[in-house]
Each structure stands twice: as C-alpha cells, then as structure tokens.
Design an enzyme around this catalytic site. Structure first.
Site, short mmCIF file in Angstrom:
data_model
loop_
_atom_site.label_atom_id
_atom_site.label_comp_id
_atom_site.label_asym_id
_atom_site.label_seq_id
_atom_site.Cartn_x
_atom_site.Cartn_y
_atom_site.Cartn_z
N GLN B 235 0.81 -1.22 0.00
CA GLN B 235 0.00 0.00 0.00
C GLN B 235 0.84 1.27 0.00
OE1 GLN B 235 -2.54 1.21 3.64
NE2 GLN B 235 -4.00 0.67 2.04
N HIS B 237 0.38 5.02 0.80
CA HIS B 237 -0.56 5.93 1.46
C HIS B 237 -0.55 7.25 0.70
CE1 HIS B 237 -2.42 8.46 4.47
NE2 HIS B 237 -2.68 7.41 5.23
N LEU B 247 4.23 10.22 7.57
CA LEU B 247 2.81 10.11 7.31
C LEU B 247 1.99 11.29 7.81
CD1 LEU B 247 0.99 7.87 6.08
CD2 LEU B 247 0.17 7.55 8.40
N ARG B 281 -7.37 3.92 -0.02
CA ARG B 281 -6.07 4.53 -0.28
C ARG B 281 -5.54 4.26 -1.68
NH1 ARG B 281 -3.59 3.17 5.66
NH2 ARG B 281 -4.84 4.77 6.70
C1 LIG Z 1 3.12 6.19 10.25
C2 LIG Z 1 2.13 5.07 10.34
C3 LIG Z 1 0.84 5.33 10.77
C4 LIG Z 1 -0.09 4.30 10.86
N1 LIG Z 1 -1.36 4.59 11.31
C5 LIG Z 1 -2.24 3.56 11.45
C6 LIG Z 1 -3.54 3.80 11.97
O1 LIG Z 1 -3.90 4.93 12.31
N2 LIG Z 1 -4.39 2.76 12.10
C7 LIG Z 1 -4.01 1.49 11.75
O2 LIG Z 1 -4.81 0.58 11.92
N3 LIG Z 1 -2.79 1.23 11.26
C8 LIG Z 1 -1.89 2.23 11.11
N4 LIG Z 1 -0.64 1.96 10.62
C9 LIG Z 1 -0.24 0.58 10.39
C10 LIG Z 1 0.12 -0.09 11.71
O3 LIG Z 1 0.58 0.86 12.61
C11 LIG Z 1 1.19 -1.14 11.57
O4 LIG Z 1 0.84 -2.01 10.55
C12 LIG Z 1 1.32 -1.93 12.85
O5 LIG Z 1 1.56 -1.07 13.93
C13 LIG Z 1 2.40 -2.99 12.81
O6 LIG Z 1 2.48 -3.58 14.10
P1 LIG Z 1 3.30 -4.89 14.37
O7 LIG Z 1 3.06 -5.26 15.78
O8 LIG Z 1 2.99 -5.89 13.33
O9 LIG Z 1 4.81 -4.45 14.13
P2 LIG Z 1 5.71 -3.27 14.76
O10 LIG Z 1 4.97 -2.41 15.70
O11 LIG Z 1 6.42 -2.65 13.63
O12 LIG Z 1 6.73 -4.07 15.62
C14 LIG Z 1 7.69 -4.91 15.07
C15 LIG Z 1 8.51 -5.47 16.19
O13 LIG Z 1 9.36 -6.49 15.70
C16 LIG Z 1 10.65 -6.32 16.21
N5 LIG Z 1 11.57 -6.93 15.26
C17 LIG Z 1 11.65 -6.72 13.93
N6 LIG Z 1 12.62 -7.48 13.40
C18 LIG Z 1 13.15 -8.19 14.43
C19 LIG Z 1 14.19 -9.15 14.53
N7 LIG Z 1 14.91 -9.52 13.47
N8 LIG Z 1 14.49 -9.65 15.74
C20 LIG Z 1 13.81 -9.26 16.83
N9 LIG Z 1 12.81 -8.36 16.79
C21 LIG Z 1 12.49 -7.84 15.60
C22 LIG Z 1 10.80 -4.84 16.40
O14 LIG Z 1 11.77 -4.57 17.39
C23 LIG Z 1 9.41 -4.46 16.87
O15 LIG Z 1 9.30 -4.65 18.26
C24 LIG Z 1 0.29 2.99 10.51
C25 LIG Z 1 1.58 2.74 10.07
C26 LIG Z 1 2.50 3.76 9.98
C27 LIG Z 1 3.87 3.45 9.48
#
Ligand SMILES: Cc1cc2nc3c(=O)[nH]c(=O)nc-3n(C[C@H](O)[C@H](O)[C@H](O)COP(=O)(O)OP(=O)(O)OC[C@H]3O[C@@H](n4cnc5c(N)ncnc54)[C@H](O)[C@@H]3O)c2cc1C
Ligand code: SF4
Ligand code: FES
Lengths: 240, 578
Positions: B235, B237, B247, B281
């Site tokens: 995606q 944005h 963003l 989007r």
């Molecule tokens: C700027 C922005 C705004 C957004 N706003 C929204 C919104 O308003 N509403 C919505 O629904 N979504 C939104 N999104 C999307 C959403 O926020 C993300 O898709 C989501 O937060 C991802 O969460 P996660 O837990 O999958 O990963 P993350 O929060 O990215 O966490 C990944 C974790 O994995 C760990 N990690 C990565 N690689 C390794 C490794 N090799 N070894 C050990 N640890 C590792 C990192 O340390 C981290 O702790 C937004 C995204 C962005 C970028």
C-alpha cells in the site's frame, strides 16, 4: 551547506576514554541531524554507533546531547542548529546513564525507575457496560503526559540527578501523574511508597530543565508539583 | 548461549505484545525484540482503530466486514474478516479497560471518527467507526500493552535481533538471535515461535516506515522454505510529507481535510463521487499520481516527485490541537508549514504490506496451497497475512488486526505448548548464522551495504510503485538479482562486537533484498489490476484468472509461484466503485 559534526566516540572494547571525532557532511536545508548521522554511517564510517528507528520524533530512540542541549536527532533540523550555534555541531551521549558505545547509553536504570512507579492502570472494579466512562474534561487533565515516548532526554537534562543518582527522575514522576490523575485509576496507595520517599518526588527543586528539554511538550515540572500536592492531600486534581 | 522456553515471541509491537500477554499467562514465554519494546513502529500509528461500537452513529460489524472485503478488492478471506470485525468491539473495550486514554464524546464514551472506505449500510456513505486517541492511537496502544506486560511481569530480551529460524522438517524448534549489547549469538529453543516483526516499507525510497521495518521475520521464514503470500500488494498511502514520506494520517481527511490540485480543484470529486477524499487509499494514491502526470500537480512539471495539497486550513486551530496535534507539529517541524494557515504539500508514501507470512485465523503458519500447518510456528501483525486486508487495507484495520489476531495467536499458543514436546536442539542450530556473520566480518575488504540499499530502494520505488508494467517490473527483478549477487562481496566496516550496528544493518539489508525480489517477482507474475496492484498493461480486475492468493517460495535467488484459494463464502465479488 557543509557542516562539521564533532561526535563523542567511545568503544569499551578498545578505548580507555572517550574522544571526539569530526566528520564533514553536506546537508540539505530540510535535513534532520539524524539524516547526517545516517549519511556518515552509510558512506563514511560504518563504525559510528547510535540508535534510531522512526525518524520523526515518536519512538524515543535517538535522544542525545546536541551542543549541550538534550533532544532528538530526528526532530532537530540541521539548519536550525547551525543558524543558532554555527556550522560545527557537537554531539554527546545522554548524561546520567552509562555509555555503552559512542552515542548509545544503557537505559536500564531509566526503565527500572519507570517500572517502579507501576505505570499501568490500577483498578479491580468490574466494568458494567463495555467501556468505562470519562468526561472530555477529565480526559484532558493528564493529556500531555500520555505523550511520553520514554526517550530519557529529561533524565539527562535534570540537574538533580547529577547530585543524587537515586532520584526517580522527571519521566517516572510524570508517568505516575498520568495514572494518578486518571479518574479510572485507584493506585495511589500502591504507588505512594515509591513516590513519597526521599528519592521519590521530593528531590525536585523546579529547575525546569526537564520541561525545556522534552521533545513531546510535556509540562513535566508542573506535573511533578501536582504529584507532590496529590501525595500531600491524596486527592485528584480538578484542573489541567 | 542456549535458552529454553515454551514460547518465544519475536517482536514487541502491538501484535507481539498482545500475544505475549496471552501466552505468558499459560506458558514460559520470552519476548525478543531488536528495539526496546516502546520503540516499535506501532507507536507511530496515528489515526485510529476501527470497531463498530456505534457510539456516535449506528454501525454494525457486518457493515465493517463488508467494507473490509470490498476495500481489499475481494482478495480478503471473508470468514477471517468476519472474525476481525466481530471481535473488534470487545477488543477496543479491553484496551479501554486496560487504561487506554481514548478521546471521548460529550457523553464520556469512546469517540469515533471517519476514515477511508468505512461506510454505513454497505457503501451508502462514510461512517464514524475509528476509535482514536488524538493522532497517537498507535502510541497509546503500544504504551498500554507494554504497561500491561510490566504488570504481568512478561520476560523481555530487549535488543536481541533474530537472524535465523530453527526448523526440523515441518516443525519449528526455536530461533537464533544476536544480542546487540555483546554481539553474542544466542539460541532460543521453544515449542512455539511467533513472528510479529512488523512491516518492511524500507524496501522503498520514500516510506512512512521506521528504519527498523526491514521485514526480518518474513525473510527468515522465506529462507527456511515458508512461502510468502500476496507480496505484490503493497500500500502507498496518499499523504506523505513531501520529500520525507512521514505520514499525514487519513484522519486529517476524516476530520474534513480536502485534497486539491494546482487549480485549487477538489479533484477527488471526479474519481470517487460518493466517498470523495475518503475513498480507499489505492484509489486516492492513483488519483494523485494521475493529476501529477496530467500536469495538475502544484509545480505542474509532470515529474514523479511533483505533489498536491492537503488543505486543512478550514478545520480551525482548536480541532487541529485537540484531534491532530502531532501532525500539526510534524508540519511545523519538518516543513515550516502551519496547517491552520497553509495547505500541506503531500505525495504518496510506501506504507503498508498487505502480504506476508500466510496464517490461519489462529495465527498458525501455512506452508502450501492445501493449508498444511507448520507445527509450532505462528505469525501475527503486519508481517503476517491472514488475509484480512486482501489487495488493499482500509485505514484503522491494521491496529485492529494486531490486537485481534495477536490475541488469538497468543491464546492458541497457550493451548498448543501444553501438549507439544520440545524438539531436541541440534548443536548445529546456530551454525548457519555464525557462518554468515563470520563471512561479513572476516576482515576482507569489500563494498559497504549503503550503496546497495540506495539502489534497491530506488529500483523498487520507480519500477514496482503505484503504477506498474511488465517491462519495468522485469527490470526491477533483474536489478535486485544483481544487487543480491553484489551483496555477497559486502563486508562490515565496524570491527567491534558490542553494538555493532553496522553488522546488524547489513543483515537487515539482506532481509530487504530477499523481500524485494519476492515482491517484484510476485507483482510481475500477476497479470491483472486489483487493489494496490495496478498494471498499465492489464488495467482490469480478472476474477476468472486471478481471484486467488499468490504463494511465493524463495529458492536461492529465484522465486517459485503457487496459488491458494480465496474464501468468498459470504459476498460474491462485484465491481468496486465508490
Ligand atoms: C506512520 C504510520 C501510521 C499508521 N497509522 C495507522 C492507523 O492509524 N491505524 C491502523 O490501523 N494502522 C496504522 N498503521 C499501520 C500499523 O501501525 C502497523 O501495521 C502496525 O503497527 C504494525 O504492528 P506490528 O506489531 O505488526 O509491528 P511493529 O509495531 O512494527 O513491531 C515490530 C517489532 O518487531 C521487532 N523486530 C523486527 N525485526 C526483528 C528481529 N529480526 N528480531 C527481533 N525483533 C524484531 C521490532 O523490534 C518491533 O518490536 C500505521 C503505520 C505507519 C507506518
Ligand atoms: S517526559 Fe519528555 S523528555 Fe522525558 S522521557 Fe518522556 S518524552 Fe522524553
Ligand atoms: S528515531 Fe524515533 S524519536 Fe528519533
């Protein structure tokens, strides 16, 4: 624009003491300080160590001292520092925390103190209908404190921590306030032993250095004073 | 060093932390994260988390599910979307009960606002479904979940970067990780491993994603024979800050912001007469690019980095301060623009991976078209593909995905590890990783990874971007293969062991190269346009041929493609208009 970054280096494996190294980088007007650091790491010196992640001031990774002031490298535009202090910019790691390498400090103690104030909602009462109610005004009383990204800039800026390393520190107290001021929280009794302690809230003497340094605009000193008041009176604040 | 746990969770964003809360109640659980947990990119999410609470106007989970399916251009697995939207309501209440400071309505309920593609009564008009805490909803979710983990004394291994997955046939036995502070290699034996490593927008030059978003989880899995699903759907944005990609949340348009071209025209009226600026989007991003290409960008030079204006001046200072304070501050800090006074210059930014590690609705990883489960391996969050986002995710559905499927995976793991036996760990488990690191640090001179990173990001941005065609995508595939060959000569400059971030960056670069290859190859293969995958040479959706998920297997420097059926058990695919 050409700038010189004067960076404090230290690798415990090979260095007896920290030293400074200078790098020359060219920067665009919109470049953040973090962009310059990344440029150095990718194209000049892969051994330079610093933390980074979000690159726009919301994750708290890259707090450091920039010309002696605590702040985030990603929220600081090079041109602004250069306009103020000239095109030689000195970067050092945060104070009051052990340096692990170059600009990286060990944040364990900072997080230990944060954990000690029980930074979670304390309330065992059953919730009747899905959500707890809270008025808009009640919600705003602690609004700014929920901005905290635990970057430790305030911890480094605090002069009290220089004299008394056991002081809880600004961020931990502000986070205690975040919960104590929340109408949904019932945690004063559980948090009191940590806060109402000679190293708890009381060492703060209103230098305001934490408030000046906070990249998230939290009124830390005010929140510390309100916390002191709550401890004395044991009631929640009624204004912002 | 070798550690033994029942459960290892890799990643401490919203998905990892929610899973950890559940799994740690019933099993010995370790959370490994390359960042301190509160630094995870979930903290950057701004706009909101969707749930049909109906706090400000009538709403139903069924409408939400329909919007999700249609928003995803019918590549969504519909029963999974049903689970997502039905469990949303309780998930948001749980977050509130655990302390999340949502904005409130005048009656003291959780407030809700509009977001793109979320409608009432199957598309009649926008509905207020996004629950929010100012424009830092993700920050508050991350904080709240981390706080709950502190309360429940979850065991964290902070700044441990996972570099390999231990597999024995089709059973998972643990992971191998580098400890940043020491440079030591650790083996974590576990009955269950959950990957929750987040997105990988760093494949692209202009992105809203953090530096840490390098897709290590999917890359590690792909290298161990696990397929990646629907990777061609990435995606963009519509509104990133010009030049930086930071963003500007859709919430700005949800609160009434308007996109305008150089003539001041509200051009979305022409592309999406019903939803206007709040169309999904993929549609808004294409519309912006079409304006730019027609010379209607603000500069009007038709160049790829020309931009449009997001006008929020009419919202008023008070609304901006109460509901969009961070965005106001980003604009002032990075652009010197006060959104209360001047429009914000924006252009699309690489934002979210719809594809990822394929899972079922319990987070269990799937390894083939028949849905065969990999025992003990789980994935959740942005790195996973359930699939609830299909070909295009709706705003606010990702945070929801994290909490709903993070929790479900954590619960399933709690049951699974009770009856599963631990695999005996082979002495060789860390050898592949050790050998790789030895090569990167053998002291020979070689190029640094920095240039390879830049070339990869440029190729992906220019050739596998918003509009695509066979010629350019083939060039991207070739370019990435070439970069993979050059990567073999790369050497780490840093000679230290402690906090050798040069080494860790170089390992991450390999993740991005592998995923770039899979993404470009999957995109080249899909000869239709659907959701975020928009081909100039195949402009229409083709349900007869392509109503199916892509499964891409990384085999050395090649990609083998297979397919998996889409669940369309509730709604028949229809043309997608707004
Ligand atoms: C700027 C922005 C705004 C957004 N706003 C929204 C919104 O308003 N509403 C919505 O629904 N979504 C939104 N999104 C999307 C959403 O926020 C993300 O898709 C989501 O937060 C991802 O969460 P996660 O837990 O999958 O990963 P993350 O929060 O990215 O966490 C990944 C974790 O994995 C760990 N990690 C990565 N690689 C390794 C490794 N090799 N070894 C050990 N640890 C590792 C990192 O340390 C981290 O702790 C937004 C995204 C962005 C970028
Ligand atoms: S209070 Fe401000 S300066 Fe201190 S840790 Fe939080 S965000 Fe950083
Ligand atoms: S890199 Fe996240 S705050 Fe600077």
């Amino acid at each position: 624009m050409k700038i010189i970054l004067r960076i404090q280096r230290f690798n415990p494996e090979t260095d007896d003491a920290p030293y400074y190294q200078e790098y020359t980088v060219s920067a665009a007007p919109t470049d953040r300080l973090l962009d310059a650091l990344i440029h150095i790491k990718r194209f000049q010196d892969g051994s330079l160590a610093f933390r980074k992640s979000c690159a726009h001031g919301v994750c708290g990774s890259d707090a450091m001292r920039i010309n002696g002031k605590d702040g985030l490298a990603c929220k600081t535009l090079i041109k602004e520092v250069a306009e103020k202090d000239g095109d030689r910019i000195t970067l050092t790691p945060l104070r009051h925390l052990p340096v692990q390498r170059d600009l990286i400090v060990d944040q364990d103690e900072f997080f230990q103190k944060y954990r000690s104030i029980k930074p979670f909602l304390i309330n065992d009462e059953a919730v009747a209908e899905g959500e707890r109610r809270q008025s808009q005004e009640e919600r705003m009383r602690f609004d700014d404190t929920t901005n905290c990204i635990l970057c430790a800039a305030c911890y480094s800026a605090c002069p009290i921590l220089g004299e008394n390393p056991d002081f809880l520190g600004p961020a931990a107290v502000a986070q205690a306030y975040r919960f104590l001021a929340d109408t949904r929280d019932r945690g004063m009794a559980e948090r009191r032993p940590v806060l109402d302690d000679p190293n708890g809230v009381w060492p703060c003497r209103n230098h305001f250095k934490c408030t000046e340094s906070c990249p998230r605009g939290i009124l830390i000193t005010k929140r510390i004073n309100q916390t002191k008041k709550m401890i004395r009176k044991e009631e929640k604040p009624t204004d912002q | 060093m070798v550690h033994h746990f029942d459960t290892v969770i890799v990643g401490s964003g919203g998905a990892g932390l929610y899973a950890a809360l559940e799994a740690s109640e019933r099993s010995r659980t370790a959370v490994l994260s390359k960042l301190y947990p509160v630094r995870s990119h979930t903290g950057a999410a701004q706009g909101g988390i969707s749930a049909a609470l109906g706090n400000v106007e009538e709403d139903k989970p069924e409408w939400h599910a329909y919007d999700t399916v249609k928003g995803g251009d019918y590549l969504v697995d519909q029963q999974a979307a049903k689970i997502l939207t039905e469990e949303a309501v309780q998930a948001v209440y749980d977050l509130e009960n655990r302390g999340l400071p949502f904005n409130r309505t005048p009656e003291g309920r959780i407030d809700q606002r509009r977001f793109g593609g979320h409608t009432r009564n199957f598309g009649e008009g926008p509905v207020r479904r996004a629950c929010y805490a100012a424009d830092r909803t993700g920050h508050m979710i991350l904080q709240t979940l981390y706080q709950q983990c502190i309360k429940n004394q979850v065991a964290f291994f902070d700044e441990f970067q996972v570099v390999d997955l231990i597999m024995d046939g089709s059973t998972c036995g643990g992971v191998v990780a580098v400890e940043l502070a020491t440079g030591d290699l650790h083996v974590f034996g576990a009955k269950a491993v959950l990957f929750a490593t987040g997105g990988f927008g760093r494949m692209f030059k202009i992105t809203s994603n953090a530096f840490a978003n390098t897709g290590d989880g999917p890359a590690v899995c792909a290298r161990r024979g696990i397929p990646l699903m629907d990777m061609e759907f990435f995606q963009f944005h519509p509104t990133g800050i010009l030049g930086l990609g930071i963003l500007i949340s859709e919430a700005v348009r949800g609160e009434g912001g308007i996109l305008r071209n150089r003539d001041g025209e509200r051009f979305m009226e022409r592309y999406s007469p019903t939803l206007l600026d709040l169309a999904p989007r993929d549609i808004v991003s294409r519309s912006i690019l079409t304006e730019v290409r027609a010379g209607k960008g603000i500069r009007g030079d038709r160049k790829i980095d020309d931009y449009v204006h997001l006008d929020a001046t009419h919202l008023g200072r008070e609304t901006l301060a109460a509901k969009l304070p961070d965005i106001t501050s980003f604009c002032k800090t990075y652009l010197g623009v006060d959104p209360a006074e001047a429009p914000i210059p924006v252009l699309p930014t690489a934002h979210y991976a719809m594809g990822g590690i394929p899972t079922d609705v319990h987070g269990r990883v799937i390894m083939d078209r028949r849905g065969t489960i990999v025992d003990g391996l789980y994935a959740a969050g942005e790195c996973a593909c359930v699939s609830v986002h299909g070909a295009n995710r709706l705003g606010t559905n990702s945070l929801l995905d994290l909490v709903v499927f993070g929790r479900r995976a954590g619960q399933h793991i709690g049951d699974y590890v009770k009856q599963a036996d631990a695999l005996p760990l082979s002495k060789d488990a860390p050898e592949a990783a050790r050998e790789w690191i030895r090569r990167l640090t053998d002291g020979r001179s070689g190029p640094h990874g920095g240039h390879i990173m830049e070339e990869m990001q440029t190729a992906m941005m220019e050739k596998v971007g918003i509009y695509r065609n066979a010629g350019e995508m083939q060039q991207a595939v070739d370019a990435v293969k070439d970069l993979l060959a050059r990567y073999l000569a790369v050497r780490v400059q840093d000679r230290g062991k402690q906090f050798n971030t040069d080494l860790l960056d170089t390992i991450e670069l390999k993740s991005l190269l592998d995923l770039s290859l899979v993404t470009a190859a999957s995109a080249l293969n899909r000869e239709e346009s659907r959701g975020a995958h928009s081909r100039e040479d195949f402009p229409d959706r083709d349900d007869d041929q392509w109503l199916k998920h892509t499964l891409a297997y990384l085999e050395g420097d090649d990609v083998r493609i297979d397919y998996k059926a889409v669940d369309t058990s509730i709604w028949e695919p229809k043309p997608r208009t707004y």
